[in-house]
Every structure is written in structure tokens, then in C-alpha cells.
Design a protein around this motif. Structure first.
Motif, mmCIF file in Angstrom:
data_model
loop_
_atom_site.group_PDB
_atom_site.id
_atom_site.type_symbol
_atom_site.label_atom_id
_atom_site.label_comp_id
_atom_site.label_asym_id
_atom_site.label_seq_id
_atom_site.Cartn_x
_atom_site.Cartn_y
_atom_site.Cartn_z
ATOM 1 N N GLN A 242 -24.147 19.988 -20.312
ATOM 2 C CA GLN A 242 -23.418 19.788 -19.054
ATOM 3 C C GLN A 242 -22.553 18.535 -19.095
ATOM 4 O O GLN A 242 -22.095 18.060 -18.055
ATOM 5 C CB GLN A 242 -24.419 19.670 -17.898
ATOM 6 C CG GLN A 242 -25.010 20.978 -17.459
ATOM 7 C CD GLN A 242 -23.986 21.836 -16.753
ATOM 8 O OE1 GLN A 242 -23.137 21.340 -16.031
ATOM 9 N NE2 GLN A 242 -24.038 23.133 -16.978
ATOM 10 N N VAL B 167 -20.636 23.926 -30.198
ATOM 11 C CA VAL B 167 -20.399 24.922 -29.158
ATOM 12 C C VAL B 167 -21.111 24.568 -27.853
ATOM 13 O O VAL B 167 -20.814 25.131 -26.810
ATOM 14 C CB VAL B 167 -20.837 26.338 -29.596
ATOM 15 C CG1 VAL B 167 -19.962 26.834 -30.705
ATOM 16 C CG2 VAL B 167 -22.292 26.361 -29.993
ATOM 17 N N LYS B 168 -22.028 23.595 -27.909
ATOM 18 C CA LYS B 168 -22.703 23.192 -26.674
ATOM 19 C C LYS B 168 -21.768 22.421 -25.749
ATOM 20 O O LYS B 168 -21.944 22.385 -24.545
ATOM 21 C CB LYS B 168 -23.911 22.310 -27.012
ATOM 22 C CG LYS B 168 -25.218 23.040 -26.953
ATOM 23 C CD LYS B 168 -26.348 22.045 -26.986
ATOM 24 C CE LYS B 168 -27.679 22.762 -26.950
ATOM 25 N NZ LYS B 168 -28.778 21.807 -27.038
ATOM 26 N N VAL B 169 -20.788 21.768 -26.348
ATOM 27 C CA VAL B 169 -19.870 20.961 -25.545
ATOM 28 C C VAL B 169 -18.879 21.883 -24.850
ATOM 29 O O VAL B 169 -18.307 22.768 -25.459
ATOM 30 C CB VAL B 169 -19.114 19.954 -26.435
ATOM 31 C CG1 VAL B 169 -18.098 19.195 -25.625
ATOM 32 C CG2 VAL B 169 -20.093 19.007 -27.086
ATOM 33 N N GLN B 170 -18.705 21.642 -23.556
ATOM 34 C CA GLN B 170 -17.829 22.508 -22.788
ATOM 35 C C GLN B 170 -16.364 22.257 -23.122
ATOM 36 O O GLN B 170 -15.953 21.125 -23.326
ATOM 37 C CB GLN B 170 -18.008 22.230 -21.292
ATOM 38 C CG GLN B 170 -19.417 22.350 -20.833
ATOM 39 C CD GLN B 170 -19.498 22.439 -19.333
ATOM 40 O OE1 GLN B 170 -18.514 22.254 -18.636
ATOM 41 N NE2 GLN B 170 -20.681 22.726 -18.842
ATOM 42 N N SER B 171 -15.581 23.337 -23.100
ATOM 43 C CA SER B 171 -14.138 23.183 -23.288
ATOM 44 C C SER B 171 -13.522 22.424 -22.120
ATOM 45 O O SER B 171 -12.414 21.928 -22.213
ATOM 46 C CB SER B 171 -13.458 24.536 -23.370
ATOM 47 O OG SER B 171 -13.987 25.281 -24.409
#
Lengths: 370, 366
Positions: free
Chosen positions: B94, B120-124
């Protein structure tokens, strides 16, 4: 042995649309943009269009071949036995069986790899695998009608859940990326077309399911419709990726489709790509079960092995392979080998048989399957 | 025979449902994890200081902000290092804001961008910003706000309603990987009241901060690079006699249009900006009583914005940075674009800014 005449085993022509669409649009939809745009950049859509026309040509040829057979012999196995003789035909059929199985396995392995990297890196994959296998067994053992049914949902899942997601992405697109048009040489475009055509290797399924379609000869519009729908979804996803990423960025993005979706967020659901990946399960299961069904069915025609036994055998084989092919490098290698083989086994095979059938009699009486 | 087959299928279906129900196992409850929302990177002599703002959701309807910091030799092991000092596992799915201290950003943020784009856990949608002080101080300045996403919300609302052109991680990676533009990030300063505020836009060359655009330049950057419907501009009018007259404008809509006059070895670009503005407030000494005076004022605003934009572009050319994306513009309008040759000629590139201003009268006659 069985005559595909009774209503219980036949499909109405519209089901061919779903079966063929599912076979044409596979797991490659997640990452084909990277390959297609590698050599032809913003002109990649031309390559997709050209590859789609090529597949339409292939479908037309398959209808040409099938229309020259007597109805019970109008399928892949009998066509091979008729034109290539008993021994070579049988060998070819076994090749195709292996090829269908291989395609199914490649899809399964690829999908699970995405799940592993994107959603559950720390999860033990076996429960999921067993779960999918149970679903596959359930579907394929139900026969062609169950397979067609899950293909219907597989098709719908894309159109219902993926298409609406294009709208929230619009503000992040750079339409200027599409110009200048035709900035690449014919050789570069051909490279991309060739890579793109490999996504459509599943079209051969048409030869296997054809006898089960009521009024098969008149079903061609649904087949072309499926090719059109597949072309549409591929071009749409390619355009999205080309406009969403800068050219260099696209080259470094492993799964462009998922990355595009990851920008969307809706209330309560901040990461939409997780939902998309789960929806994709339906798509993958339908894709795999079509391959499995085609393999088991061809095996039954060729070697008279009962489909449920061959299905169980195939799934056990998958489990073993699944254990052996574990790291991403291996997966990439088996996918690339699958596609290279497919070029010959499908895209060279169909025209050759088409030409042969053109010069032999109108309807061969099938000496087998009775 | 049929019955047995049906039984098998029923058992398969039942097994499937059981397994599906068992799948809902990996849930993480918010008060049992350290939910990272803002993260920061700083450079101190010879080492990297990483910091995190974590929300503590122990009481209902209340958020306590906890600030964690850790020293490291590199930019890569932020999460494991900080995990050593928390009692709950760190979850950064988050994370919506990443802050770089200026000295860190001057040495390049490429490594971090690489980390963020790989994970990929980091949000765009994660936002990035540069802080004039250390990132840690900027976060500390927001800790009395009860909002772990204060900085992110500040940038977001300024993008939505004011002069800033904010970009999320995806848009920054687009520019960073692209060969035809340079990235820029919001620049956060600490004011005299010890509050964090938006102090401008940090301009990057590749992955290093080279300059800061301030005040009107922030708006010019926004107006030159996208269609926009918001923004406010303070225009200094020529003094006639006593005090300096001011004019505060609100931009209602603005639309930039580029035209490639010649691609040549030294490109030449004409930029037209069509703006509709409204007067929010104006010094008493300025009169707009009739059409002619309104037209005169439009011309004054037009000249003011044209000069401002030209100066800003010239400043960027001097610094050899291209935040507006002239490179991308030429790339998409000429075949066979060459990034190296273009930026070789970039400082001498000719630009001509033409602004057309439409003044929307407000309710009363001044």
C-alpha cells in the motif's frame, strides 16, 4: 465406433466461435506485445493484422480440406490416415496428440508462473495445481459439450471483464506514440508477423472438433468470426501497450497487459490485476481443456484408447512435467520450442494437406473409424 | 457405467469446492502488520538513510504515525533493514509515496526506479517527490497531521486543482525509459512554520536532479505539456505611479499545440497555447471598464505568459533538460528520429511561443 450424429454429442455452429476463439487467444495475450513490438515498434499492429489474415487463410484452407472428405472422415486423424497412409498417418497423428498436450501444458505452466510471480510468490503451488487439475478432469471428461460450455465462459470472461478495463486506462495513454506510421522495413514487419502468427497455433483445433459441429460446412462464418474477435482483442491489447509505455519501457516490461491493468483502481479494490488474473483462470482452463480434449479424442480415434484413461494419463504426465519444468528459464524454453515446432507442424502442414486434397478425389471413403 | 462416471464427476466437483474454500488463507489484518504508506531515501556522508512512515491502527478511528529510520550502505535493502526494528511484519503493497532527499536525488534515483519497476507489489500509482531537506525531516514535518499519506494527498490535490503536473510511478517510468523527455518530480520544502509545502518542481537530467522550477514555472511546465483546466497565475503589471499592481488569474482551460517548423539539424518548433482565463483578483488601480481596456489587458497577459514560457524553455535548454518532451514530439513527427543528435542540437533549438488569451469577465465591472 461412435457416430457424431446424435444430438447429445453435437454442437450448434455458434459454439465453434467460442471453441476457436479460446484456442486462438491463449496465455500469450499477457506478453505478446513485447515480442511483436521488438522489431516493428509502433507498427506492430500491422503485423497483428497480417498474422490474423494469415490465420483466416489457414481456416479457409482447413474448410477446404474438410469439405473434400466424406462426413465421418472429416477430422484430423482420418485426414492424415487417408493422405499419408496408415503408418505415416498414425505417426503424424501421434505427433499431433503430443502437440495438443504440449500446448495445453505450456499454457498451464505459463499461467501458474504468472500467478507465482505476481500474486503468491510464497505460496505452495500444489494445492492450486490439484485444484486446476480437478477442474480440468471434470471439464474434459464431460465431453465436447462441457468443453464448449467452459469455452463460452472463457470467452465471456475476457469480453466482460477485460474490455471495460480499457476505459480507466485512457488518461494514461500517449496516442502520439503511434506515429509515424510505417516507419519500419518490410523485413522487420515480417519478423513481427511471424512472431505474432505463432500466437495463433491453436487454430488446428478446428480439424479435431469439426465432426461435432452440426452442419459443419455452414459453420465457417463462426470460425472467421472467432478469428476476427481474436484479432480484435490482440490489436486492442497491443495498441493499449504501445500507447501506455514508452518504446524502451515496453521492451523491459515482462507482462505488459498486467502492468497496464495495474494502473486501474476502483473503490475497495486497489489492485485490479489480481482480479484479472483470477478471471484469467477460467480462460486458461478453457484453453487447456480444449487442447486436452483434442488430444484425448484423437488418441481414441487413432489408438482406441478410452478418453478417460488417456485423460488421466495426460494429467499424471502433466504433474510429472510440472515437477520437472520448474524455473522460468525452462518454461521460456519449452514455450519457444512449442512455437517453433508449431510453425512447421501447423502452418506448413495445413497448406500441404490442402494442396494434396485439391489433387486427390472429391470425397475419399474413409476406411477407418467404422 | 454411467452412474459410476457421474459419481466420479460429483466427487471431483465437491473436491474442487472444498479446495476453493480453503484458498482464502492468506489474509493479513491491518493491526497485525506494519502498513507502509510513505517511504524515503536520504544520503548522509557515505551511507544511505532510509525511512518509513507507518500507520498504527491500534485504536478505532485513529491513526498514529510511526516513523522508522535505518542506516544502510546501499539503496537496495531498505525493507529488510527496517524490518529488523519493527514488531510487526512490514507490508509495502500500500506504499503510495516515495520521497527522496535532495542530496540523494542529486546522486541519481535510477537504482530506486529500477527496484520499484521490478517489484510487482509496488503500485503503479505510487507518487514520487524530492524534498529540499532530508526526506526524514519532510516526513517528520507531517507527523502531527494524523495522515500517513499527507504528502501524497498534498501532491495529488495540487495536481487536481492547482498548478502542479503530478505524475505517478508509471508516468515517471514512461519518461525515464523514454528517450525523448526528462523526468521531473514535485519539490517539497519546509516553510517557516515548519510545515511541508510544495516548493516547485525538481528537474532531472537522466536520474539526477539538476535544477528546481519554482512559482510560475511550475504552471508553465503544466500548461506546455498537457491540456489542463486548472491553475492560477499571479501577473505583475507595469507600475503606473505608486504601488506595484497585481493580477491574479485562474486558468479555466489551456491547450498547447506544437508544430514542427523544421526538423533540420537544428529543429525549430512553434508552440501555440490557447488559454481561457478569469480574473480572480486585481489591484484597485487597474481599470477594466470597457471592451478596449479588456482587450489591452488580454494583450498584457499574453505578453507576460509568452515571455515567461520562453524564458522557462530557454532555462531548460540551458540546463540541457527536456521536461516538456520536445524530443518525444519530434520523434513522433519525423521518421528516423535520433535521440543523441537531437539532444546535441537541443540547446540551440529554436522555439517560438504564441499564446492566445481569452479573458472571461467575472460578475462585476472593475
Amino acid at each position: 465406433m461412435d457416430s457424431p450424429k446424435s444430438d447429445k454429442f453435437t454442437l450448434s455452429p455458434i459454439h465453434l466461435f467460442f471453441l476457436l476463439y479460446v484456442s486462438l487467444v491463449g496465455a500469450g495475450l499477457m506478453d505478446f506485445q513485447r515480442y511483436v513490438s521488438a522489431s516493428s515498434g509502433q507498427d506492430g499492429w500491422i503485423a497483428v493484422l497480417a498474422a490474423s489474415l494469415f490465420v483466416v487463410l489457414m481456416i479457409w484452407m482447413m474448410y477446404g480440406i474438410l469439405s473434400r472428405q466424406a462426413p465421418p472422415g472429416a477430422n484430423l486423424v482420418d485426414v492424415n490416415r487417408r493422405y499419408f497412409g496408415k503408418a505415416i498417418g498414425a505417426a503424424l497423428n501421434v505427433c499431433f496428440v503430443v502437440y495438443f498436450l504440449w500446448g495445453a501444458f505450456v499454457t498451464l505452466r505459463f499461467y501458474l508462473q504468472v500467478i507465482e510471480v505476481w500474486i503468491f510468490p510464497e505460496m505452495n503451488q500444489w494445492p492450486l495445481v490439484i485444484c486446476i487439475f480437478a477442474l480440468l478432469y471434470y471439464t474434459v471428461s464431460g465431453g465436447i459439450q462441457t468443453v464448449a460450455g467452459i469455452c463460452f465462459w472463457g470467452t465471456l470472461s475476457i469480453f466482460l471483464f477485460v474490455l471495460p478495463q480499457c476505459l480507466p486506462v485512457l488518461p494514461y495513454l500517449h496516442p502520439h506514440n503511434m506515429t509515424p506510421v510505417l516507419d519500419h522495413s518490410a523485413a522487420e514487419l515480417f519478423d513481427s508477423t511471424r512472431l505474432m502468427a505463432r500466437q495463433f497455433l491453436g487454430c488446428l483445433v478446428l480439424m479435431a472438433v469439426f465432426p461435432y459441429i452440426k452442419e459443419g460446412g455452414r459453420s465457417s462464418k463462426w470460425s472467421y468470426g472467432a478469428a476476427g474477435a481474436a484479432a480484435f482483442i490482440y490489436i486492442l491489447m497491443l495498441l493499449l501497450a504501445l500507447m501506455y509505455f514508452s518504446p524502451q519501457q515496453l521492451k523491459e516490461t515482462v507482462w505488459p497487459t498486467l502492468s497496464v491493468v495495474s494502473i486501474i483502481h476502483v473503490p475497495l479494490m486497489q489492485r485490479l490485476e489480481y482480479v484479472v488474473l483470477n478471471m484469467w483462470l477460467l480462460k486458461m482452463v478453457s484453453n487447456i481443456s480444449v487442447g486436452l480434449w483434442a488430444a484425448c479424442h484423437s488418441l481414441k480415434q487413432q489408438l482406441r484408447i478410452r478418453p478417460r484413461i488417456s485423460l488421466a494419463g495426460a494429467l499424471i504426465g502433466f504433474l510429472i512435467l510440472f515437477y520437472l519444468v520448474d524455473d522460468p528459464g525452462d518454461t521460456r524454453r519449452i514455450i519457444s520450442l512449442y512455437m517453433k515446432t508449431g510453425e512447421y507442424l501447423v502452418f506448413a502442414y495445413i497448406p500441404i494437406v490442402f494442396v494434396i486434397s485439391r489433387f486427390s478425389g472429391k470425397t475419399g471413403t474413409s476406411q477407418v473409424g467404422k | 457405467m454411467r452412474g459410476r462416471r457421474n459419481t466420479v464427476r460429483r466427487v471431483a466437483a465437491l473436491g474442487l469446492l472444498t479446495l476453493a474454500a480453503g484458498g482464502c488463507g492468506s489474509s493479513q489484518i491491518v493491526d497485525r502488520i506494519a502498513l507502509v504508506q510513505t517511504a524515503g531515501y536520504d544520503r548522509a556522508e557515505g551511507h544511505i538513510v532510509t525511512s518509513l512512515q507507518v500507520g498504527e491502527y491500534t485504536d478505532k478511528d485513529k491513526t498514529k504515525i510511526k516513523l522508522l529510520e535505518s542506516d544502510s550502505t546501499n539503496s537496495f535493502d531498505m525493507m529488510p533493514q527496517l524490518n529488523l526494528e519493527t514488531n510487526k511484519p512490514i507490508e509495502y503493497g500500500q506504499m503510495k509515496m516515495m520521497l527522496f532527499g535532495r542530496s540523494y536525488a542529486e546522486h541519481g534515483i535510477g537504482d530506486v526506479l529500477k527496484i520499484l519497476s521490478r517489484d510487482v507489489k509496488v503500485q503503479s500509482r505510487c507518487l514520487l517527490a524530492v524534498s529540499e531537506t532530508t526526506a526524514l525531516e519532510a516526513m517528520r514535518a507531517t507527523s502531527n497531521t494524523d495522515d500517513t499519506l499527507f504528502l501524497m494527498n498534498m501532491i495529488w490535490q495540487n495536481t487536481k486543482t492547482a498548478n502542479l503536473k503530478g505524475q505517478n510511478l508509471q508516468q515517471i517510468l514512461y519518461g525515464y525509459h523514454g528517450t525523448g523527455s526528462d523526468i521531473f518530480l514535485p519539490y517539497i520544502t519546509i516553510n517557516k512554520q515548519h510545515r511541508a509545502q510544495l516548493g516547485g518542481v525538481a528537474l532531472f537530467k537522466d536520474d539526477r536532479v539538476v535544477a528546481v522550477a519554482r512559482e510560475a514555472e511550475v504552471l508553465y511546465l503544466k500548461l506546455l505539456s498537457e491540456r489542463s483546466r486548472e491553475g492560477s497565475l499571479l501577473v505583475k503589471l507595469r507600475a503606473s505611479g505608486g504601488s506595484q499592481p497585481y493580477l491574479l488569474l485562474r486558468v479555466l482551460s489551456s491547450h498547447p499545440k506544437f508544430k514542427l517548423v523544421s526538423a533540420g539539424p537544428v529543429p525549430s518548433i512553434r508552440i501555440r497555447v490557447a488559454m481561457t482565463v478569469m480574473i480572480k483578483s486585481i489591484s484597485e488601480t487597474v481599470k477594466i471598464e470597457n471592451e478596449a481596456e479588456a482587450k489591452r489587458l488580454e494583450r498584457v497577459i499574453k505578453r507576460y505568459v509568452e515571455t515567461g514560457m520562453s524564458d522557462f524553455i530557454a532555462k531548460c535548454q540551458g540546463l540541457r533538460v527536456d521536461p516538456i518532451g520536445f524530443g518525444d514530439f519530434v520523434r513522433t513527427h519525423r521518421r528516423g528520429w535520433d535521440s543523441v543528435a537531437f539532444y546535441e542540437a537541443y540547446p540551440s533549438m529554436k522555439t517560438e511561443v504564441r499564446v492566445s488569451v481569452k479573458l472571461l469577465q467575472s460578475g462585476i465591472i472593475d
